[in-house]
Write a protein that holds these residues in place. Structure first.
Motif, mmCIF file in Angstrom:
data_model
loop_
_atom_site.group_PDB
_atom_site.id
_atom_site.type_symbol
_atom_site.label_atom_id
_atom_site.label_comp_id
_atom_site.label_asym_id
_atom_site.label_seq_id
_atom_site.Cartn_x
_atom_site.Cartn_y
_atom_site.Cartn_z
ATOM 1 N N THR A 97 0.935 -1.148 0.025
ATOM 2 C CA THR A 97 -0.020 0.054 -0.038
ATOM 3 C C THR A 97 0.953 1.368 -0.115
ATOM 4 O O THR A 97 2.080 1.282 0.124
ATOM 5 C CB THR A 97 -0.860 0.084 1.105
ATOM 6 O OG1 THR A 97 -1.748 1.086 1.290
ATOM 7 C CG2 THR A 97 -0.166 -0.178 2.506
ATOM 8 N N SER A 98 0.273 2.490 -0.270
ATOM 9 C CA SER A 98 0.983 3.776 -0.285
ATOM 10 C C SER A 98 0.511 4.266 1.183
ATOM 11 O O SER A 98 1.162 5.047 1.316
ATOM 12 C CB SER A 98 0.571 4.477 -1.465
ATOM 13 O OG SER A 98 -0.970 4.771 -1.416
ATOM 14 N N SER A 99 -0.170 3.700 2.176
ATOM 15 C CA SER A 99 -0.504 4.205 3.348
ATOM 16 C C SER A 99 0.584 4.141 4.178
ATOM 17 O O SER A 99 1.288 3.076 4.452
ATOM 18 C CB SER A 99 -1.641 3.507 3.789
ATOM 19 O OG SER A 99 -1.918 3.970 5.120
ATOM 20 N N ASP A 100 0.976 5.283 4.824
ATOM 21 C CA ASP A 100 1.900 5.254 5.814
ATOM 22 C C ASP A 100 1.445 5.466 7.226
ATOM 23 O O ASP A 100 2.140 6.111 8.010
ATOM 24 C CB ASP A 100 3.287 6.438 5.466
ATOM 25 C CG ASP A 100 4.207 6.256 6.328
ATOM 26 O OD1 ASP A 100 4.728 5.035 6.520
ATOM 27 O OD2 ASP A 100 5.017 7.326 6.459
ATOM 28 N N GLU A 101 0.269 5.262 7.368
ATOM 29 C CA GLU A 101 -0.425 5.534 8.857
ATOM 30 C C GLU A 101 -0.185 4.653 9.529
ATOM 31 O O GLU A 101 -0.272 3.347 9.213
ATOM 32 C CB GLU A 101 -2.178 5.464 8.353
ATOM 33 C CG GLU A 101 -2.493 6.631 7.595
ATOM 34 C CD GLU A 101 -2.354 8.048 8.193
ATOM 35 O OE1 GLU A 101 -2.623 8.312 9.505
ATOM 36 O OE2 GLU A 101 -1.972 9.006 7.466
ATOM 37 N N LEU A 102 0.219 4.599 10.883
ATOM 38 C CA LEU A 102 0.364 3.821 11.904
ATOM 39 C C LEU A 102 -0.723 2.864 12.128
ATOM 40 O O LEU A 102 -0.553 1.787 12.412
ATOM 41 C CB LEU A 102 1.001 4.577 13.155
ATOM 42 C CG LEU A 102 1.486 3.842 14.356
ATOM 43 C CD1 LEU A 102 2.602 2.668 13.818
ATOM 44 C CD2 LEU A 102 1.852 4.486 15.404
ATOM 45 N N SER A 103 -1.999 3.739 12.079
ATOM 46 C CA SER A 103 -3.060 2.796 12.416
ATOM 47 C C SER A 103 -3.371 1.736 11.569
ATOM 48 O O SER A 103 -3.762 0.671 12.074
ATOM 49 C CB SER A 103 -4.376 3.899 12.415
ATOM 50 O OG SER A 103 -4.523 4.519 11.402
ATOM 51 N N ASP A 104 -2.858 1.869 10.105
ATOM 52 C CA ASP A 104 -3.258 0.928 9.042
ATOM 53 C C ASP A 104 -2.221 -0.031 9.227
ATOM 54 O O ASP A 104 -2.463 -1.446 9.328
ATOM 55 C CB ASP A 104 -3.032 1.497 7.888
ATOM 56 C CG ASP A 104 -4.068 2.289 7.179
ATOM 57 O OD1 ASP A 104 -5.081 2.158 7.798
ATOM 58 O OD2 ASP A 104 -3.879 3.314 6.340
ATOM 59 N N GLN A 105 -0.947 0.165 9.657
ATOM 60 C CA GLN A 105 -0.044 -0.752 9.967
ATOM 61 C C GLN A 105 -0.415 -1.726 11.446
ATOM 62 O O GLN A 105 -0.437 -2.792 11.324
ATOM 63 C CB GLN A 105 1.332 -0.066 10.228
ATOM 64 C CG GLN A 105 1.909 0.600 9.189
ATOM 65 C CD GLN A 105 3.306 1.313 9.471
ATOM 66 O OE1 GLN A 105 3.861 0.939 10.435
ATOM 67 N NE2 GLN A 105 3.452 2.491 8.579
ATOM 68 N N ILE A 106 -0.872 -1.045 12.318
ATOM 69 C CA ILE A 106 -1.105 -1.579 13.445
ATOM 70 C C ILE A 106 -2.412 -2.733 13.251
ATOM 71 O O ILE A 106 -2.299 -3.577 13.260
ATOM 72 C CB ILE A 106 -1.482 -0.856 14.635
ATOM 73 C CG1 ILE A 106 -0.330 -0.224 15.145
ATOM 74 C CG2 ILE A 106 -2.213 -1.465 15.877
ATOM 75 C CD1 ILE A 106 -0.379 0.913 15.944
ATOM 76 N N SER A 107 -3.269 -2.199 12.489
ATOM 77 C CA SER A 107 -4.541 -2.775 12.115
ATOM 78 C C SER A 107 -4.072 -3.968 11.238
ATOM 79 O O SER A 107 -4.787 -5.134 11.467
ATOM 80 C CB SER A 107 -5.485 -2.049 11.564
ATOM 81 O OG SER A 107 -6.279 -0.948 12.204
#
Length: 151
Positions: A97-107
């Motif tokens: 993914t292109s998402s660098d969101e910590l919440s996305d990584q944790i989820s």
């Protein structure tokens, strides 16, 4: 020897094409890469429903590369479905993914992702990353879903 199917779940046509180029450079035939264009299509493919009803679901992909931000069903929902079903739970699933969101990584890791990889913005780096992932997940990694070639 056939290396097994890769399921790429990607809704962006440009990023799909870049990934296809990268997979070809990594030595995968186009027949070895199945693309789902949204989360629902990925679930339908994996579970043999919708447009894929009648597909032999015992033929699971060797690895799933899963984008997060997609229409119909986001990648985290797809991940939950994959990991909560006995038939698919052991398929290695890589969030790409292109998402660098910590919440996305944790989820992602909480829901059972085997890896979380940010898409490189540089084309050459993107290709190199796909080659590395292809080598690891197809050639090196062993999963309990594979039939052993040992006697």
């Amino acid at each position: 020897m056939k290396s097994g199917k890769v399921l790429l779940v990607e809704d962006n046509p440009d990023e799909e094409e870049l990934a296809r180029i990268a997979f070809r450079r990594a030595g995968l035939d186009s027949d070895d890469v199945v693309v789902a264009h949204d989360g629902q299509e990925a679930v339908d493919y994996l579970f043999g429903s919708g447009a894929f009803s009648g597909r032999d679901v015992s033929q699971t992909p060797k690895v799933v590369f899963l984008d997060i931000n997609m229409p119909k069903m986001n990648g985290l929902e797809v991940l939950k479905r994959i990991k909560s079903n006995e038939a698919t739970a052991l398929i290695p699933t890589v969030i790409l993914t292109s998402s660098d969101e910590l919440s996305d990584q944790i989820s992602g890791y909480r829901f059972g992702a085997n890896s979380y990889v940010r898409k490189a913005l540089d084309f050459k780096e993107f290709i190199e990353n796909i080659i590395l992932m292809r080598h690891y997940w197809i050639d090196v990694n062993c999963t309990p879903t594979e039939k052993s070639s040992r006697p």
